[in-house]
Motif scaffolding. Structure first.
Motif, PDB file in Angstrom:
ATOM      1  N   TRP A   4       0.813  -1.209   0.000  1.00  0.00           N
ATOM      2  CA  TRP A   4       0.000   0.000   0.000  1.00  0.00           C
ATOM      3  C   TRP A   4       0.854   1.270   0.000  1.00  0.00           C
ATOM      4  N   GLU A  11      -8.697   8.138   1.408  1.00  0.00           N
ATOM      5  CA  GLU A  11      -9.651   7.327   0.644  1.00  0.00           C
ATOM      6  C   GLU A  11      -9.934   8.035  -0.675  1.00  0.00           C
ATOM      7  N   ALA A  46      -7.588  -7.185  -4.886  1.00  0.00           N
ATOM      8  CA  ALA A  46      -6.932  -8.080  -3.933  1.00  0.00           C
ATOM      9  C   ALA A  46      -6.311  -9.258  -4.690  1.00  0.00           C
ATOM     10  N   GLY A  71     -11.059   3.138  -2.918  1.00  0.00           N
ATOM     11  CA  GLY A  71      -9.730   2.627  -2.602  1.00  0.00           C
ATOM     12  C   GLY A  71      -8.759   3.765  -2.380  1.00  0.00           C
ATOM     13  N   GLU A  85     -10.348  -1.235  -2.889  1.00  0.00           N
ATOM     14  CA  GLU A  85     -10.894  -1.975  -1.760  1.00  0.00           C
ATOM     15  C   GLU A  85     -12.290  -2.504  -2.056  1.00  0.00           C
ATOM     16  N   ARG A  86     -13.107  -1.668  -2.763  1.00  0.00           N
ATOM     17  CA  ARG A  86     -14.488  -2.063  -3.049  1.00  0.00           C
ATOM     18  C   ARG A  86     -14.874  -1.654  -4.463  1.00  0.00           C
ATOM     19  N   ASN A  95     -16.548  -6.355  -1.766  1.00  0.00           N
ATOM     20  CA  ASN A  95     -15.572  -5.844  -0.816  1.00  0.00           C
ATOM     21  C   ASN A  95     -14.359  -6.776  -0.854  1.00  0.00           C
ATOM     22  N   TYR A  97     -11.284  -6.264   0.012  1.00  0.00           N
ATOM     23  CA  TYR A  97     -10.440  -6.174   1.211  1.00  0.00           C
ATOM     24  C   TYR A  97     -11.355  -5.944   2.415  1.00  0.00           C
ATOM     25  N   ARG A 100     -10.255  -3.963   5.558  1.00  0.00           N
ATOM     26  CA  ARG A 100      -9.955  -2.528   5.461  1.00  0.00           C
ATOM     27  C   ARG A 100     -11.280  -1.785   5.412  1.00  0.00           C
TER      28      ARG A 100
END
Length: 101
Positions: A4, A11, A46, A71, A85-86, A95, A97, A100
């Motif tokens: 990351w 965000e 992911a 993300g 992330e989504r 989702n 991750y 998170r």
């Protein structure tokens, strides 16, 4: 494997149209979307097993679908890449991750 550290702490959310569907090849699943300005963004999802576990599989979201992304954008403003992330499409959120928030 993509950490990351190369992404902003803040965000980041955006919407776009899928131009390349989900691929589960490689260390991370990927897809590409185009924003309203015509820029193509690389989405780093992911690892494949986690992406699949979220319900997001190859063919789940067709090319041309409108999606919303949540993300962290790449720290380099010249790179249109989001560590995602989504992914939300037609009211369904994947989702990838879940640990998170």
């Amino acid at each position: 494997h993509h950490g990351w550290g190369g992404n902003q702490d803040e965000e980041f959310e955006m919407s776009g149209t899928v131009v390349t569907g989900v691929s589960l090849a490689g260390p991370h699943a990927t897809m590409k979307i185009k924003d309203t300005d015509g820029k193509v963004w690389d989405l780093t999802l992911a690892p494949p097993f986690m992406t699949e576990r979220s319900g997001l599989k190859e063919g789940s979201i067709p090319v041309g679908a409108k999606v919303s992304i949540h993300g962290h954008r790449n720290r380099d403003p010249k790179k249109f890449e989001i560590k995602t992330e989504r992914v939300t499409v037609n009211g369904k959120t994947y989702n990838v991750y879940p640990d998170r928030t």
